[in-house]
Design an enzyme around this catalytic site. Structure first.
Site, PDB file in Angstrom:
ATOM      1  N   TRP A 171       0.827  -1.202   0.000  1.00  0.00           N
ATOM      2  CA  TRP A 171       0.000   0.000   0.000  1.00  0.00           C
ATOM      3  C   TRP A 171       0.868   1.262   0.000  1.00  0.00           C
ATOM      4  O   TRP A 171       0.487   2.294  -0.585  1.00  0.00           O
ATOM      5  CB  TRP A 171      -0.950  -0.006   1.200  1.00  0.00           C
ATOM      6  CG  TRP A 171      -0.270   0.104   2.535  1.00  0.00           C
ATOM      7  CD1 TRP A 171       0.219  -0.914   3.291  1.00  0.00           C
ATOM      8  CD2 TRP A 171      -0.001   1.305   3.250  1.00  0.00           C
ATOM      9  NE1 TRP A 171       0.791  -0.423   4.448  1.00  0.00           N
ATOM     10  CE2 TRP A 171       0.657   0.932   4.458  1.00  0.00           C
ATOM     11  CE3 TRP A 171      -0.251   2.653   3.022  1.00  0.00           C
ATOM     12  CZ2 TRP A 171       1.069   1.873   5.403  1.00  0.00           C
ATOM     13  CZ3 TRP A 171       0.148   3.589   3.966  1.00  0.00           C
ATOM     14  CH2 TRP A 171       0.804   3.190   5.140  1.00  0.00           C
ATOM     15  N   ASP A 181      -3.113  11.009   6.907  1.00  0.00           N
ATOM     16  CA  ASP A 181      -3.226   9.688   7.507  1.00  0.00           C
ATOM     17  C   ASP A 181      -4.693   9.263   7.519  1.00  0.00           C
ATOM     18  O   ASP A 181      -5.598  10.095   7.556  1.00  0.00           O
ATOM     19  CB  ASP A 181      -2.673   9.721   8.937  1.00  0.00           C
ATOM     20  CG  ASP A 181      -2.588   8.347   9.557  1.00  0.00           C
ATOM     21  OD1 ASP A 181      -3.593   7.911  10.153  1.00  0.00           O
ATOM     22  OD2 ASP A 181      -1.531   7.701   9.465  1.00  0.00           O
ATOM     23  N   LYS A 219      -6.277   8.176   9.851  1.00  0.00           N
ATOM     24  CA  LYS A 219      -6.922   8.557  11.114  1.00  0.00           C
ATOM     25  C   LYS A 219      -7.606   9.919  11.026  1.00  0.00           C
ATOM     26  O   LYS A 219      -8.386  10.265  11.907  1.00  0.00           O
ATOM     27  CB  LYS A 219      -5.889   8.578  12.247  1.00  0.00           C
ATOM     28  CG  LYS A 219      -5.189   7.261  12.507  1.00  0.00           C
ATOM     29  CD  LYS A 219      -4.178   7.397  13.626  1.00  0.00           C
ATOM     30  CE  LYS A 219      -3.351   6.148  13.799  1.00  0.00           C
ATOM     31  NZ  LYS A 219      -2.460   5.884  12.652  1.00  0.00           N
ATOM     32  N   HIS A 279       8.277   6.922  14.719  1.00  0.00           N
ATOM     33  CA  HIS A 279       8.034   5.872  15.702  1.00  0.00           C
ATOM     34  C   HIS A 279       9.188   4.870  15.723  1.00  0.00           C
ATOM     35  O   HIS A 279       9.788   4.572  14.693  1.00  0.00           O
ATOM     36  CB  HIS A 279       6.758   5.085  15.350  1.00  0.00           C
ATOM     37  CG  HIS A 279       5.499   5.758  15.765  1.00  0.00           C
ATOM     38  ND1 HIS A 279       4.284   5.526  15.145  1.00  0.00           N
ATOM     39  CD2 HIS A 279       5.249   6.670  16.739  1.00  0.00           C
ATOM     40  CE1 HIS A 279       3.353   6.250  15.724  1.00  0.00           C
ATOM     41  NE2 HIS A 279       3.906   6.945  16.694  1.00  0.00           N
ATOM     42  N   GLN A 304       9.438   1.132  17.957  1.00  0.00           N
ATOM     43  CA  GLN A 304       9.332   0.479  16.670  1.00  0.00           C
ATOM     44  C   GLN A 304       8.213   1.102  15.816  1.00  0.00           C
ATOM     45  O   GLN A 304       7.183   1.498  16.362  1.00  0.00           O
ATOM     46  CB  GLN A 304       8.978  -0.999  16.881  1.00  0.00           C
ATOM     47  CG  GLN A 304      10.062  -1.853  17.450  1.00  0.00           C
ATOM     48  CD  GLN A 304      10.960  -2.358  16.325  1.00  0.00           C
ATOM     49  OE1 GLN A 304      10.524  -2.728  15.247  1.00  0.00           O
ATOM     50  NE2 GLN A 304      12.245  -2.341  16.576  1.00  0.00           N
ATOM     51  N   PRO A 305       8.409   1.114  14.481  1.00  0.00           N
ATOM     52  CA  PRO A 305       7.323   1.577  13.618  1.00  0.00           C
ATOM     53  C   PRO A 305       6.289   0.472  13.419  1.00  0.00           C
ATOM     54  O   PRO A 305       6.569  -0.707  13.652  1.00  0.00           O
ATOM     55  CB  PRO A 305       8.054   1.881  12.302  1.00  0.00           C
ATOM     56  CG  PRO A 305       9.188   0.912  12.289  1.00  0.00           C
ATOM     57  CD  PRO A 305       9.623   0.772  13.734  1.00  0.00           C
ATOM     58  N   TYR A 307       5.087  -0.208  10.457  1.00  0.00           N
ATOM     59  CA  TYR A 307       5.479  -0.838   9.199  1.00  0.00           C
ATOM     60  C   TYR A 307       6.879  -0.361   8.845  1.00  0.00           C
ATOM     61  O   TYR A 307       7.278   0.752   9.187  1.00  0.00           O
ATOM     62  CB  TYR A 307       4.484  -0.548   8.064  1.00  0.00           C
ATOM     63  CG  TYR A 307       4.167   0.912   7.850  1.00  0.00           C
ATOM     64  CD1 TYR A 307       4.843   1.676   6.896  1.00  0.00           C
ATOM     65  CD2 TYR A 307       3.167   1.539   8.594  1.00  0.00           C
ATOM     66  CE1 TYR A 307       4.551   3.012   6.692  1.00  0.00           C
ATOM     67  CE2 TYR A 307       2.867   2.872   8.397  1.00  0.00           C
ATOM     68  CZ  TYR A 307       3.549   3.605   7.449  1.00  0.00           C
ATOM     69  OH  TYR A 307       3.263   4.930   7.263  1.00  0.00           O
ATOM     70  N   TYR A 308       7.628  -1.226   8.143  1.00  0.00           N
ATOM     71  CA  TYR A 308       9.069  -1.011   7.981  1.00  0.00           C
ATOM     72  C   TYR A 308       9.413  -0.361   6.632  1.00  0.00           C
ATOM     73  O   TYR A 308      10.070  -0.942   5.782  1.00  0.00           O
ATOM     74  CB  TYR A 308       9.823  -2.328   8.186  1.00  0.00           C
ATOM     75  CG  TYR A 308       9.712  -2.792   9.614  1.00  0.00           C
ATOM     76  CD1 TYR A 308      10.573  -2.293  10.587  1.00  0.00           C
ATOM     77  CD2 TYR A 308       8.728  -3.688   9.996  1.00  0.00           C
ATOM     78  CE1 TYR A 308      10.463  -2.689  11.902  1.00  0.00           C
ATOM     79  CE2 TYR A 308       8.607  -4.088  11.315  1.00  0.00           C
ATOM     80  CZ  TYR A 308       9.475  -3.580  12.260  1.00  0.00           C
ATOM     81  OH  TYR A 308       9.350  -3.974  13.571  1.00  0.00           O
ATOM     82  N   HIS A 310       8.936   6.508   7.515  1.00  0.00           N
ATOM     83  CA  HIS A 310       7.870   7.494   7.391  1.00  0.00           C
ATOM     84  C   HIS A 310       7.895   8.399   8.609  1.00  0.00           C
ATOM     85  O   HIS A 310       8.399   8.027   9.677  1.00  0.00           O
ATOM     86  CB  HIS A 310       6.507   6.816   7.242  1.00  0.00           C
ATOM     87  CG  HIS A 310       6.166   5.875   8.359  1.00  0.00           C
ATOM     88  ND1 HIS A 310       6.714   4.603   8.473  1.00  0.00           N
ATOM     89  CD2 HIS A 310       5.338   6.010   9.433  1.00  0.00           C
ATOM     90  CE1 HIS A 310       6.233   4.002   9.547  1.00  0.00           C
ATOM     91  NE2 HIS A 310       5.396   4.837  10.155  1.00  0.00           N
TER      92      HIS A 310
END
Length: 267
Positions: A107, A137, A139, A200, A202-203, A205-206, A209
């Site tokens: 995505w 985002d 959100k 972040h 840990q993020p 997703y890797y 961003h």
């Protein structure tokens, strides 16, 4: 669970959130067909249950479908533990775990390649090395600025997280910080001094961003144990090119996360 078009039963995640009140609608909210039920009165203080008309009772719904087991676990309430990760822990525990997982970030690539959400792009620096795309985002419904939330996705695909950053990436990070702030004030009128801009760790997703949120908004994941201000990251790398390959980092993990088990097994 949802029954798919072929009759198969599949999992879905549905998130319901109350959107912030819009200032210009407050007077309408207090006047238009309002239903009030008195709950308590004491001297000058009173509390009520208030039932606004449907058009002023908006809920934001986010749907993940079909949802994997990882999605389901992400949104279930769990106990949370703090992990203190040294650089050696990262190399020996976290990185092998990341490499063993199949985290889909298609995505993200769809946005970068303009296969999806192209009409939502707020700003783009197309440089393949030091460029990025700034998008709202999920959100944020963009109806009000109280919960402003945007994400900067870098074009480079070789930077997984904060741990990969070195002084080599300073031009990229400075572009995100400066151009991101300029784009937000131009489009939304919110100055950089009223933005919280952070990464972040840990993020979730890797793919590297950066989060842009309204300073007044208590955004999920903006707490001290997970958020790293981008301006501080830039300063740290300017002082020491390998800063994030040397220092220990603290982050939260839910009790059911496999990575927490890896740390517990390693002692």
């Amino acid at each position: 669970q949802v029954t798919g078009p072929s009759g198969e039963v599949m999992n879905a995640v549905v998130l319901l959130e109350k959107t912030p009140f819009q200032e210009e609608k407050i007077s309408e909210l207090l006047k238009k067909h309002m239903k009030l039920e008195l709950q308590m009165r004491n001297d000058i203080y009173s509390t009520y249950h208030l039932y606004p008309p449907p058009e002023l009772s908006e809920l934001k719904a986010t749907v993940v479908y079909p949802a994997t087991e990882k999605h389901l676990q992400k949104y279930l309430r769990q106990e949370v533990h703090l992990v203190r990760e040294t650089w050696e822990d990262y190399r020996n525990i976290t990185l092998p775990f990341i490499q063993s997982q199949s985290f889909s970030i298609q995505w993200v690539y769809n946005i970068l390649e303009k296969k999806a959400e192209a009409d939502r792009i707020i700003h783009e620096n197309p440089d393949p090395c030091n460029g990025f795309v700034l998008v709202p985002d999920f959100k944020w419904n963009q109806n009000q600025l109280d919960d402003l939330y945007l994400i900067a996705l870098v074009h480079r695909r070789d930077i997984k997280s904060l741990r990969d950053l070195t002084a080599e990436h300073l031009p990229l990070l400075r572009n995100v910080l400066q151009e991101g702030k300029e784009a937000v004030v131009k489009r939304f009128g919110v100055p950089g001094s009223q933005l919280r801009i952070y990464l972040h760790y840990q993020p979730s997703y890797y793919h590297l961003h950066v989060h842009f949120t309204a300073l007044s908004y208590d955004a999920p994941g903006s707490s001290v144990e997970r958020a790293h201000l981008l301006a501080d990251v830039i300063d740290n790398l300017a002082m020491d090119a390998a800063y994030y390959q040397k220092r220990a980092l603290t982050f939260p993990l839910r009790a059911d996360e496999p990575l927490l088990k890896r740390f517990q097994e390693a002692g």
